[in-house]
Design a protein around this motif. Structure first.
Motif, PDB file in Angstrom:
ATOM      1  N   ALA A  91      -2.783  12.646  -6.811  1.00  0.00           N
ATOM      2  CA  ALA A  91      -2.116  12.995  -5.558  1.00  0.00           C
ATOM      3  C   ALA A  91      -3.037  12.760  -4.362  1.00  0.00           C
ATOM      4  O   ALA A  91      -2.591  12.275  -3.316  1.00  0.00           O
ATOM      5  CB  ALA A  91      -1.662  14.451  -5.595  1.00  0.00           C
ATOM      6  N   LEU A  92      -4.309  13.097  -4.510  1.00  0.00           N
ATOM      7  CA  LEU A  92      -5.245  12.848  -3.416  1.00  0.00           C
ATOM      8  C   LEU A  92      -5.434  11.358  -3.168  1.00  0.00           C
ATOM      9  O   LEU A  92      -5.555  10.928  -2.007  1.00  0.00           O
ATOM     10  CB  LEU A  92      -6.588  13.519  -3.704  1.00  0.00           C
ATOM     11  N   LEU A  93      -5.450  10.561  -4.239  1.00  0.00           N
ATOM     12  CA  LEU A  93      -5.529   9.104  -4.058  1.00  0.00           C
ATOM     13  C   LEU A  93      -4.304   8.579  -3.318  1.00  0.00           C
ATOM     14  O   LEU A  93      -4.426   7.763  -2.397  1.00  0.00           O
ATOM     15  CB  LEU A  93      -5.634   8.411  -5.419  1.00  0.00           C
ATOM     16  N   GLY A  94      -3.123   9.030  -3.724  1.00  0.00           N
ATOM     17  CA  GLY A  94      -1.896   8.591  -3.057  1.00  0.00           C
ATOM     18  C   GLY A  94      -1.834   9.035  -1.606  1.00  0.00           C
ATOM     19  O   GLY A  94      -1.417   8.273  -0.724  1.00  0.00           O
ATOM     20  N   THR A  95      -2.258  10.267  -1.346  1.00  0.00           N
ATOM     21  CA  THR A  95      -2.252  10.776   0.026  1.00  0.00           C
ATOM     22  C   THR A  95      -3.251  10.010   0.894  1.00  0.00           C
ATOM     23  O   THR A  95      -2.946   9.672   2.041  1.00  0.00           O
ATOM     24  CB  THR A  95      -2.579  12.282   0.038  1.00  0.00           C
ATOM     25  N   ALA A  96      -4.426   9.737   0.344  1.00  0.00           N
ATOM     26  CA  ALA A  96      -5.428   8.991   1.110  1.00  0.00           C
ATOM     27  C   ALA A  96      -4.959   7.571   1.399  1.00  0.00           C
ATOM     28  O   ALA A  96      -5.115   7.072   2.523  1.00  0.00           O
ATOM     29  CB  ALA A  96      -6.747   8.966   0.343  1.00  0.00           C
ATOM     30  N   GLY A 112       0.818  -1.212   0.000  1.00  0.00           N
ATOM     31  CA  GLY A 112       0.000   0.000   0.000  1.00  0.00           C
ATOM     32  C   GLY A 112       0.851   1.260   0.000  1.00  0.00           C
ATOM     33  O   GLY A 112       0.560   2.222  -0.719  1.00  0.00           O
ATOM     34  N   ALA A 113       1.910   1.278   0.793  1.00  0.00           N
ATOM     35  CA  ALA A 113       2.785   2.440   0.849  1.00  0.00           C
ATOM     36  C   ALA A 113       3.521   2.632  -0.476  1.00  0.00           C
ATOM     37  O   ALA A 113       3.658   3.767  -0.954  1.00  0.00           O
ATOM     38  CB  ALA A 113       3.780   2.293   1.993  1.00  0.00           C
ATOM     39  N   SER A 114       3.968   1.549  -1.083  1.00  0.00           N
ATOM     40  CA  SER A 114       4.657   1.653  -2.372  1.00  0.00           C
ATOM     41  C   SER A 114       3.718   2.175  -3.454  1.00  0.00           C
ATOM     42  O   SER A 114       4.097   3.014  -4.279  1.00  0.00           O
ATOM     43  CB  SER A 114       5.217   0.300  -2.793  1.00  0.00           C
ATOM     44  N   THR A 115       2.490   1.686  -3.463  1.00  0.00           N
ATOM     45  CA  THR A 115       1.502   2.158  -4.422  1.00  0.00           C
ATOM     46  C   THR A 115       1.193   3.638  -4.205  1.00  0.00           C
ATOM     47  O   THR A 115       1.079   4.408  -5.159  1.00  0.00           O
ATOM     48  CB  THR A 115       0.214   1.329  -4.304  1.00  0.00           C
ATOM     49  N   ALA A 116       1.090   4.044  -2.957  1.00  0.00           N
ATOM     50  CA  ALA A 116       0.807   5.443  -2.648  1.00  0.00           C
ATOM     51  C   ALA A 116       1.951   6.348  -3.079  1.00  0.00           C
ATOM     52  O   ALA A 116       1.720   7.438  -3.622  1.00  0.00           O
ATOM     53  CB  ALA A 116       0.530   5.603  -1.154  1.00  0.00           C
ATOM     54  N   VAL A 117       3.191   5.916  -2.873  1.00  0.00           N
ATOM     55  CA  VAL A 117       4.338   6.704  -3.310  1.00  0.00           C
ATOM     56  C   VAL A 117       4.369   6.813  -4.830  1.00  0.00           C
ATOM     57  O   VAL A 117       4.631   7.887  -5.380  1.00  0.00           O
ATOM     58  CB  VAL A 117       5.657   6.120  -2.764  1.00  0.00           C
ATOM     59  N   GLY A 171      10.407   0.847  10.507  1.00  0.00           N
ATOM     60  CA  GLY A 171      11.416  -0.200  10.506  1.00  0.00           C
ATOM     61  C   GLY A 171      10.907  -1.569  10.889  1.00  0.00           C
ATOM     62  O   GLY A 171      11.666  -2.519  10.927  1.00  0.00           O
ATOM     63  N   THR A 172       9.628  -1.698  11.165  1.00  0.00           N
ATOM     64  CA  THR A 172       9.082  -3.000  11.541  1.00  0.00           C
ATOM     65  C   THR A 172       8.573  -3.783  10.340  1.00  0.00           C
ATOM     66  O   THR A 172       8.183  -4.928  10.485  1.00  0.00           O
ATOM     67  CB  THR A 172       7.930  -2.838  12.553  1.00  0.00           C
ATOM     68  N   GLY A 173       8.553  -3.181   9.173  1.00  0.00           N
ATOM     69  CA  GLY A 173       8.150  -3.892   7.973  1.00  0.00           C
ATOM     70  C   GLY A 173       6.690  -3.758   7.612  1.00  0.00           C
ATOM     71  O   GLY A 173       6.194  -4.468   6.758  1.00  0.00           O
ATOM     72  N   ASN A 174       5.981  -2.833   8.244  1.00  0.00           N
ATOM     73  CA  ASN A 174       4.565  -2.701   7.925  1.00  0.00           C
ATOM     74  C   ASN A 174       4.255  -1.495   7.047  1.00  0.00           C
ATOM     75  O   ASN A 174       3.103  -1.169   6.826  1.00  0.00           O
ATOM     76  CB  ASN A 174       3.726  -2.648   9.203  1.00  0.00           C
ATOM     77  N   GLY A 175       5.260  -0.813   6.520  1.00  0.00           N
ATOM     78  CA  GLY A 175       5.050   0.248   5.547  1.00  0.00           C
ATOM     79  C   GLY A 175       4.828   1.630   6.116  1.00  0.00           C
ATOM     80  O   GLY A 175       4.420   2.527   5.389  1.00  0.00           O
ATOM     81  N   LEU A 176       5.079   1.824   7.394  1.00  0.00           N
ATOM     82  CA  LEU A 176       4.820   3.131   8.003  1.00  0.00           C
ATOM     83  C   LEU A 176       5.736   4.216   7.433  1.00  0.00           C
ATOM     84  O   LEU A 176       5.284   5.309   7.124  1.00  0.00           O
ATOM     85  CB  LEU A 176       4.974   3.052   9.519  1.00  0.00           C
ATOM     86  N   GLY A 177       7.004   3.917   7.259  1.00  0.00           N
ATOM     87  CA  GLY A 177       7.933   4.905   6.706  1.00  0.00           C
ATOM     88  C   GLY A 177       7.567   5.302   5.288  1.00  0.00           C
ATOM     89  O   GLY A 177       7.570   6.476   4.926  1.00  0.00           O
ATOM     90  N   GLY A 178       7.227   4.318   4.461  1.00  0.00           N
ATOM     91  CA  GLY A 178       6.814   4.602   3.094  1.00  0.00           C
ATOM     92  C   GLY A 178       5.513   5.368   3.035  1.00  0.00           C
ATOM     93  O   GLY A 178       5.313   6.210   2.155  1.00  0.00           O
ATOM     94  N   ALA A 179       4.613   5.099   3.964  1.00  0.00           N
ATOM     95  CA  ALA A 179       3.338   5.805   3.985  1.00  0.00           C
ATOM     96  C   ALA A 179       3.514   7.267   4.350  1.00  0.00           C
ATOM     97  O   ALA A 179       2.847   8.140   3.798  1.00  0.00           O
ATOM     98  CB  ALA A 179       2.379   5.122   4.961  1.00  0.00           C
ATOM     99  N   VAL A 180       4.428   7.545   5.278  1.00  0.00           N
ATOM    100  CA  VAL A 180       4.705   8.944   5.640  1.00  0.00           C
ATOM    101  C   VAL A 180       5.303   9.682   4.443  1.00  0.00           C
ATOM    102  O   VAL A 180       4.934  10.817   4.147  1.00  0.00           O
ATOM    103  CB  VAL A 180       5.627   9.006   6.878  1.00  0.00           C
ATOM    104  N   GLY A 234      -1.833   6.540   1.557  1.00  0.00           N
ATOM    105  CA  GLY A 234      -0.765   6.662   2.548  1.00  0.00           C
ATOM    106  C   GLY A 234      -1.323   6.914   3.939  1.00  0.00           C
ATOM    107  O   GLY A 234      -0.826   6.372   4.929  1.00  0.00           O
ATOM    108  N   GLY A 235      -2.367   7.716   4.032  1.00  0.00           N
ATOM    109  CA  GLY A 235      -3.004   7.977   5.322  1.00  0.00           C
ATOM    110  C   GLY A 235      -3.642   6.735   5.910  1.00  0.00           C
ATOM    111  O   GLY A 235      -3.580   6.506   7.125  1.00  0.00           O
ATOM    112  N   VAL A 236      -4.235   5.909   5.058  1.00  0.00           N
ATOM    113  CA  VAL A 236      -4.833   4.658   5.539  1.00  0.00           C
ATOM    114  C   VAL A 236      -3.752   3.725   6.074  1.00  0.00           C
ATOM    115  O   VAL A 236      -3.916   3.098   7.123  1.00  0.00           O
ATOM    116  CB  VAL A 236      -5.647   3.981   4.409  1.00  0.00           C
TER     117      VAL A 236
END
Length: 125
Positions: A72-77, A30-35, A91-100, A79-81
């Motif tokens: 951009a709004l789709l990616g931001t939304a 999800g984070a990779s897709t949002a980026v 760093g735990t592998g759940n995509g938090l860094g990529g989502a930010v 990432g927010g989810v």
């Protein structure tokens, strides 16, 4: 210790790879897709802002800007989810860094797309 002993040990017990580094979790996906959505919006917004009459037709400033804002709004939304549903920290592998990063990149895409829309409306009037 002989070379033969080292070889037999290496063949008998292969090194285990950590699964977190190899597997693609839903948060990472999800984070990779949002980026990627955010980066696409930046490219489209930059093209619509820099070359308003040449890329997507005669109404490309307005069309390109609107498309940049939408992606951009789709990616931001998205990432927010991912940020809202992540269990651990960065760093735990759940995509938090990529989502930010996705939220930040999405906001830049909204800014570029909005500027392209404003410029296109100003030129049309």
């Amino acid at each position: 210790m002989s070379v033969r002993h080292l070889f037999v040990t290496a063949v008998a017990a292969p090194a285990a790879q950590p699964t977190a580094a190899v597997a693609m979790s839903t948060g990472r996906l999800g984070a990779s897709t949002a980026v990627l959505l955010g980066l696409v919006s930046i490219v489209i917004g930059g093209l619509a802002l820099g070359r308003p009459d040449s890329r997507l037709g005669t109404a490309s400033g307005l069309l390109g800007g609107g498309l940049a804002v939408a992606t951009a709004l789709l990616g931001t939304a998205l990432g927010g989810v991912v940020v809202a549903t992540s269990d651990g920290g960065v760093g735990t592998g759940n995509g938090l860094g990529g989502a930010v990063v996705a939220v930040a990149v999405g906001l830049v895409g909204v800014l570029l797309g909005g500027l392209a829309v404003l410029r296109a409306r100003r030129q049309a009037a």
